[in-house]
Design a protein around this motif. Structure first.
Motif, PDB file in Angstrom:
ATOM      1  N   GLU A   1      -5.474  -1.674  -4.953  1.00  0.00           N
ATOM      2  CA  GLU A   1      -6.269  -1.967  -3.751  1.00  0.00           C
ATOM      3  C   GLU A   1      -6.752  -3.223  -4.057  1.00  0.00           C
ATOM      4  O   GLU A   1      -6.830  -4.230  -2.753  1.00  0.00           O
ATOM      5  CB  GLU A   1      -7.132  -1.090  -3.131  1.00  0.00           C
TER       6      GLU A   1
ATOM      7  N   ASN B   1      -8.893  -1.344   6.630  1.00  0.00           N
ATOM      8  CA  ASN B   1      -9.237  -1.073   5.108  1.00  0.00           C
ATOM      9  C   ASN B   1     -10.945  -1.450   5.014  1.00  0.00           C
ATOM     10  O   ASN B   1     -11.057  -2.601   5.276  1.00  0.00           O
ATOM     11  CB  ASN B   1      -8.358  -1.872   4.299  1.00  0.00           C
TER      12      ASN B   1
ATOM     13  N   SER C   1      -6.163   4.009  -0.093  1.00  0.00           N
ATOM     14  CA  SER C   1      -7.425   3.556   0.103  1.00  0.00           C
ATOM     15  C   SER C   1      -8.524   4.623  -0.124  1.00  0.00           C
ATOM     16  O   SER C   1      -9.527   4.493  -0.803  1.00  0.00           O
ATOM     17  CB  SER C   1      -7.500   2.994   1.494  1.00  0.00           C
TER      18      SER C   1
ATOM     19  N   PHE D   1       0.875  -1.202  -0.024  1.00  0.00           N
ATOM     20  CA  PHE D   1      -0.106   0.118   0.045  1.00  0.00           C
ATOM     21  C   PHE D   1       0.699   1.272  -0.022  1.00  0.00           C
ATOM     22  O   PHE D   1       0.693   2.186  -0.802  1.00  0.00           O
ATOM     23  CB  PHE D   1      -1.081  -0.078   1.354  1.00  0.00           C
TER      24      PHE D   1
ATOM     25  N   VAL E   1      -3.827  -2.497   8.467  1.00  0.00           N
ATOM     26  CA  VAL E   1      -4.492  -2.701   7.322  1.00  0.00           C
ATOM     27  C   VAL E   1      -6.018  -3.434   7.468  1.00  0.00           C
ATOM     28  O   VAL E   1      -6.918  -3.409   6.599  1.00  0.00           O
ATOM     29  CB  VAL E   1      -3.722  -3.872   6.230  1.00  0.00           C
TER      30      VAL E   1
END
Length: 344
Positions: free
Chosen positions: A245, A277, A188, A170, A274
């Motif tokens: 993503e 997310n 994100s 990421f 994470v």
């Protein structure tokens, strides 16, 4: 028993108080967190020396803050816990030094905690806590691992990343897209405006037949796409973010389902940064609902590094009898410390 927990492994200073008692899971009395994001943004990433110096400034005021919020004093503390590793050596030494000095001053025992064990157990502080045993997907910073968790301190490694972790994928992809630091959350957020099917990016090791991960090749593919897009980059940035993503999440979800099959368990815990997310949570929820499997997450405020998870992990180890706190104030830290090497 009241445990004060101190987290200082990287760029967030966290302090918390938890209390054990009649309930099966320790209760969180108060927690406070200071993030260094703004300080490190000018450098595009964490500067270890600056991180260490900032921890020194923040940890004691935060400790006083949580004591005040909980209506307690230092005399009420029974154990002082701290992050022993893994993490940045200098940052870890700040937390360890303060914890051991505090323990010595109060005549109270101290306990060094594994940072990833803190993440692993953090969902026990949620409104929907898990029960042992379960499969854990740990996606925190430079760590991506699947573990079978049979109890406190009873962890079996099922699979891990062989190069870049999901969090690194990421962050590095975000940097390639010019999104700055911290990259993961920025990518994100941008991905919500894009088409996840716009670019056909690789899903490394998706069909490897094992539970290991690899995200370095995905980062290279994102770099290749940025070169191909050239003048169109600004217009297609959201699509590339969404496609990146989607590739990361697809691998995490597929491997998690494989881990459930391999272990025969019907419960999965997701922990680490994470784990906040949105796409990961949505796809895991859907996959688990289809199988009739329970999935648990930390509260969103406890997904990032925090003192609550350190205090909780220490309290659960003490409560379950797998470890004792000791009044030995000589300390060391372990910047590299595999979770499977922890002793129950």
């Amino acid at each position: 028993m009241i445990v004060l927990g101190i987290e200082s492994s990287c760029d967030e200073t966290g302090v918390a108080l938890v209390q054990t008692g009649g309930q099966p899971v320790p209760a969180l009395l108060a927690h406070a967190l200071h993030s260094q994001i703004e300080m490190h943004q000018a450098y595009g990433g964490v500067v270890p020396e600056l991180a260490s110096r900032d921890h020194i400034r923040r940890v004691l005021p935060l400790a006083q803050q949580v004591l005040d919020e909980a209506g307690r004093t230092v005399a009420d503390i029974d154990v002082v816990a701290y992050t022993r590793g893994p993490g940045l050596a200098g940052a870890l030494l700040v937390g360890a030094g303060v914890a051991c000095a505090m323990g010595a001053a109060l005549g109270k025992p101290v306990l060094g905690v594994h940072h990833l064990e803190g993440h692993l157990l953090s969902p026990f502080l949620s409104a929907d806590p898990p029960e042992f045993p379960f499969v854990a997907l740990l996606v925190s910073g430079g760590h991506t691992q699947l573990m079978q968790v049979d109890g406190v301190g009873r962890y079996t490694l099922l699979g891990e990343t062989i190069d870049d972790a999901a969090g690194e994928a990421f962050d590095k992809s975000a940097k390639l897209l010019g999104l700055g630091y911290p990259g993961g959350p920025a990518l994100s957020k941008l991905a919500q405006q894009g088409d996840p099917a716009a670019f056909k990016l690789p899903r490394p090791l998706l069909h490897s037949g094992d539970l290991d991960f690899s995200f370095a090749g995905l980062k290279t593919a994102v770099l290749t796409q940025t070169h191909k897009l050239a003048d169109q980059m600004q217009a297609r940035k959201a699509d590339l973010a969404a496609s990146t993503e989607a590739a990361i999440v697809d691998v995490l979800v597929k491997k998690s389902m494989m881990a459930l099959d391999a272990s025969g368990l019907q419960r999965i815990v997701v922990a680490g940064g994470v784990g906040a997310n949105r796409r990961l949570r949505a796809q895991l929820n859907a996959a688990c609902a289809k199988r009739g499997v329970r999935v648990h997450y930390p509260e969103l405020a406890l997904c990032t590094d925090n003192g609550a998870m350190i205090a909780l992990a220490a309290a659960m180890r003490l409560q379950s009898g797998v470890q004792e706190a000791v009044a030995d104030y000589a300390f060391d830290v372990r910047p590299r410390w595999p979770l499977q090497d922890i002793h129950a």
